[in-house]
Design an enzyme around this catalytic site. Structure first.
Site, PDB file in Angstrom:
ATOM      1  N   GLU A   1      -2.378   7.856  -6.451  1.00  0.00           N
ATOM      2  CA  GLU A   1      -2.288   7.116  -7.718  1.00  0.00           C
ATOM      3  C   GLU A   1      -3.298   7.660  -8.720  1.00  0.00           C
ATOM      4  O   GLU A   1      -4.472   7.819  -8.369  1.00  0.00           O
ATOM      5  CB  GLU A   1      -2.528   5.623  -7.477  1.00  0.00           C
ATOM      6  CG  GLU A   1      -1.447   4.992  -6.614  1.00  0.00           C
ATOM      7  CD  GLU A   1      -1.665   3.509  -6.347  1.00  0.00           C
ATOM      8  OE1 GLU A   1      -2.721   2.973  -6.782  1.00  0.00           O
ATOM      9  OE2 GLU A   1      -0.808   2.888  -5.712  1.00  0.00           O
TER      10      GLU A   1
ATOM     11  N   HIS B   1       0.644  -0.275 -10.126  1.00  0.00           N
ATOM     12  CA  HIS B   1      -0.217  -1.081  -9.254  1.00  0.00           C
ATOM     13  C   HIS B   1      -0.639  -2.381  -9.946  1.00  0.00           C
ATOM     14  O   HIS B   1      -1.827  -2.663 -10.144  1.00  0.00           O
ATOM     15  CB  HIS B   1      -1.458  -0.291  -8.839  1.00  0.00           C
ATOM     16  CG  HIS B   1      -2.006  -0.718  -7.504  1.00  0.00           C
ATOM     17  ND1 HIS B   1      -2.525   0.159  -6.590  1.00  0.00           N
ATOM     18  CD2 HIS B   1      -2.105  -1.940  -6.926  1.00  0.00           C
ATOM     19  CE1 HIS B   1      -2.931  -0.488  -5.511  1.00  0.00           C
ATOM     20  NE2 HIS B   1      -2.679  -1.767  -5.689  1.00  0.00           N
TER      21      HIS B   1
ATOM     22  N   GLY C   1       0.182  -5.535  -8.879  1.00  0.00           N
ATOM     23  CA  GLY C   1       0.304  -6.716  -8.024  1.00  0.00           C
ATOM     24  C   GLY C   1      -0.691  -7.816  -8.349  1.00  0.00           C
ATOM     25  O   GLY C   1      -0.351  -8.999  -8.341  1.00  0.00           O
TER      26      GLY C   1
ATOM     27  N   ARG D   1       0.843  -1.190   0.000  1.00  0.00           N
ATOM     28  CA  ARG D   1       0.000   0.000   0.000  1.00  0.00           C
ATOM     29  C   ARG D   1       0.877   1.238   0.000  1.00  0.00           C
ATOM     30  O   ARG D   1       1.863   1.316   0.735  1.00  0.00           O
ATOM     31  CB  ARG D   1      -0.918   0.024   1.235  1.00  0.00           C
ATOM     32  CG  ARG D   1      -2.035  -1.011   1.212  1.00  0.00           C
ATOM     33  CD  ARG D   1      -3.098  -0.666   0.181  1.00  0.00           C
ATOM     34  NE  ARG D   1      -4.217  -1.604   0.186  1.00  0.00           N
ATOM     35  CZ  ARG D   1      -4.293  -2.680  -0.566  1.00  0.00           C
ATOM     36  NH1 ARG D   1      -3.292  -2.996  -1.380  1.00  0.00           N
ATOM     37  NH2 ARG D   1      -5.357  -3.463  -0.518  1.00  0.00           N
TER      38      ARG D   1
END
Length: 524
Positions: free
Chosen positions: A258, A276, A278, A229
């Protein structure tokens, strides 16, 4: 015919359990495209784009369940869903492997400077000497946070011949030994690790965890990775440590804001970034869609679901009877978790007096949820608290006693840690509220709410004055103070309710007072 609206793009393969059922009609359209049909849908499946608001819930009066194909539910008003009697579920396990692999890919890319070398060759250069990297073999990897993803990263690191050090204040030594990692304090990890990766939730405790103070404790030449995070690593503080060369490189999949825009970190050649990603694998997208589709199907078939986010609706009669104790138990769990900031093996709950005659299942779940919430990265509540406790190796038990022990009702909580045991007794008094009447061996009487400060000290004249003077000097107002002692001149405690939370500097000043043994901030 059951109608399900899939309002965000999802894997067809993942939706297969629903698409194959002849009793279900799956409509894959945006909410705005079916506004005149919203009242006909029984279920809603979303990712992150669709916002499930109070207004949307009002427009879907037949809605029974919302499924989030992913972990986070920030785009869903869970409280509003609960008020409307709508169950909310997610897919907490679907992207575990995907995020762990992305973390490891970022780690390898960072130390071998693969993105920089890629750009160089694409620019028609061939400068091998400019991209000398380091090996992962034999390096010390520090993992901060050891939930599902952190443990998967550890498995891969061990396969690469890395030494794995873990900081997770709630990781038991038995579990660490079973996985084959070294459990240590945060300071020990910072001092030993060549590479540090974070895998914690973003909370007030973890926000800026790797800030100026802790970054200064790391090895010179350390590499940092954040695929968890944005905000766990203090981005502003990181700039100076990159500029002076203390941090050798950083890999970021997440940012505080973001997209990051024209962020100064993007100007550093030794900072590699991804947007981002992941959970962005084909397998993860299939997994989360499959998991949520299967859960929705079970729910529609009248079977229990395992990943519900909100509490199933209780009858008004049952809720009114347990409400006071349900709230008391949650507060007790929150206080105990903060006081016992170490690995825990067992939680024992004893109900005495009138509360023992009630339906205590939801009361126990409320206590477990309060205790576990600060300790896990995933959403924890009354529905999944027992399952999460089991996953963490925490046993729990209920006992009942008709005798209230001087109180009409009481809940006694005993927490067994690796190194110590903590006990607390609470009661609810009509028209007076929740009270904690015993705290770790001391008789006391305080309300478990607000900004609390617990101090254990030796019973000597002037102790209260010393504490009061320090708080006054820092403009911290004391709302209430309760004291207790075991015997004159022996151990004593004070519990203060404050108008605002204390910062670290004040706590450190209090800890330096002679004859004070323990200082704990407790936020309820």
């Amino acid at each position: 015919m059951v109608r399900i609206l899939v309002s965000d793009a999802m894997s067809e393969e993942g939706l297969a359990p629903l698409l194959a059922d002849p009793t279900i009609e799956v409509v894959q359209k945006k909410v705005t495209e079916v506004e005149d049909e919203l009242d006909t849908f029984d279920a809603l499946l979303v990712r992150s784009a669709t916002k499930v608001t109070e207004q949307l819930l009002q427009n879907m009066p037949n809605l029974k369940i919302v499924g989030r194909a992913g972990v986070g539910v920030d785009n869903i008003d869970v409280d509003a869903a609960t008020r409307h009697g709508v169950v909310v579920i997610n897919a907490p396990n679907g992207n575990t492997i995907s995020t762990a692999e992305h973390t490891f890919a970022m780690m390898a890319s960072l130390v071998r400077r693969i993105p920089q070398a890629h750009i160089s060759v694409k620019s028609r250069e061939w400068n091998r000497s400019a991209f000398v990297g380091v090996e992962l073999f034999g390096k010390h990897l520090g993992i901060i946070g050891f939930g599902r993803i952190g443990s998967e990263v550890a498995k891969r690191a061990r396969a690469f011949g890395m030494h794995v050090h873990v900081y997770d204040p709630f990781l038991t030594k038995a579990r660490a030994e079973k996985i084959g990692v070294d459990v240590c304090t945060l300071d020990e990890l910072l001092a030993q690790a060549d590479i540090i990766t974070v895998h914690t939730p973003l909370t007030k405790e973890t926000k800026g965890l790797l800030g100026p103070k802790n970054l200064a404790k790391t090895k010179k030449g350390v590499y940092l990775i954040n695929c968890a995070r944005g905000g766990i690593i203090d981005e502003q503080a990181l700039l100076s440590f990159l500029e002076n060369g203390h941090v050798a490189g950083v890999a970021l999949d997440v940012f505080e804001q973001e997209p990051p825009g024209d962020h100064p970190l993007l100007s550093f050649d030794n900072v590699i970034v991804t947007p981002h990603l992941g959970a962005s694998t084909i397998e993860a997208q299939v997994n989360v869609a499959t998991q949520v589709a299967e859960e929705v199907l079970k729910f529609l078939q009248g079977k229990p679901v395992t990943s519900s986010i909100n509490l199933p609706t209780l009858s008004k009669d049952v809720y009114e009877k347990i409400q006071a104790f349900y709230t008391l138990a949650r507060k007790m769990g929150i206080v105990a978790s903060q006081y016992m900031s170490e690995p825990v093996q067992e939680i024992a709950i004893t109900y005495s007096g009138s509360v023992a005659d009630l339906e205590t299942t939801f009361i126990t779940r409320s206590l477990l949820a309060g205790f576990l919430k600060p300790r896990v990265a995933s959403t924890v509540n009354e529905v999944n608290a027992a399952m999460i406790a089991k996953e963490r190796g925490i046993a729990f038990s209920e006992k009942f006693s008709a005798n209230g022990n001087d109180y009409n009702n009481s809940i006694t909580l005993t927490v067994y840690g690796e190194n110590k045991t903590f006990t607390m007794k609470g009661t609810h008094i009509a028209h007076y509220g929740d009270r904690i009447v015993h705290f770790n061996g001391f008789a006391i009487d305080f309300a478990p709410e607000g900004h609390l400060l617990y101090i254990q000290h030796h019973d000597k004249p002037g102790m209260i004055g010393k504490v009061g003077n320090i708080l006054g000097d820092h403009q911290v107002n004391i709302a209430t103070m309760q004291v207790g002692r075991q015997e004159a001149g022996g151990k004593a405690i004070m519990m203060l309710s404050l108008d605002k939370p204390l910062d670290d500097a004040i706590v450190e000043t209090l800890e330096k007072i002679d004859d004070i043994d323990v200082v704990k901030r407790l936020e309820v």
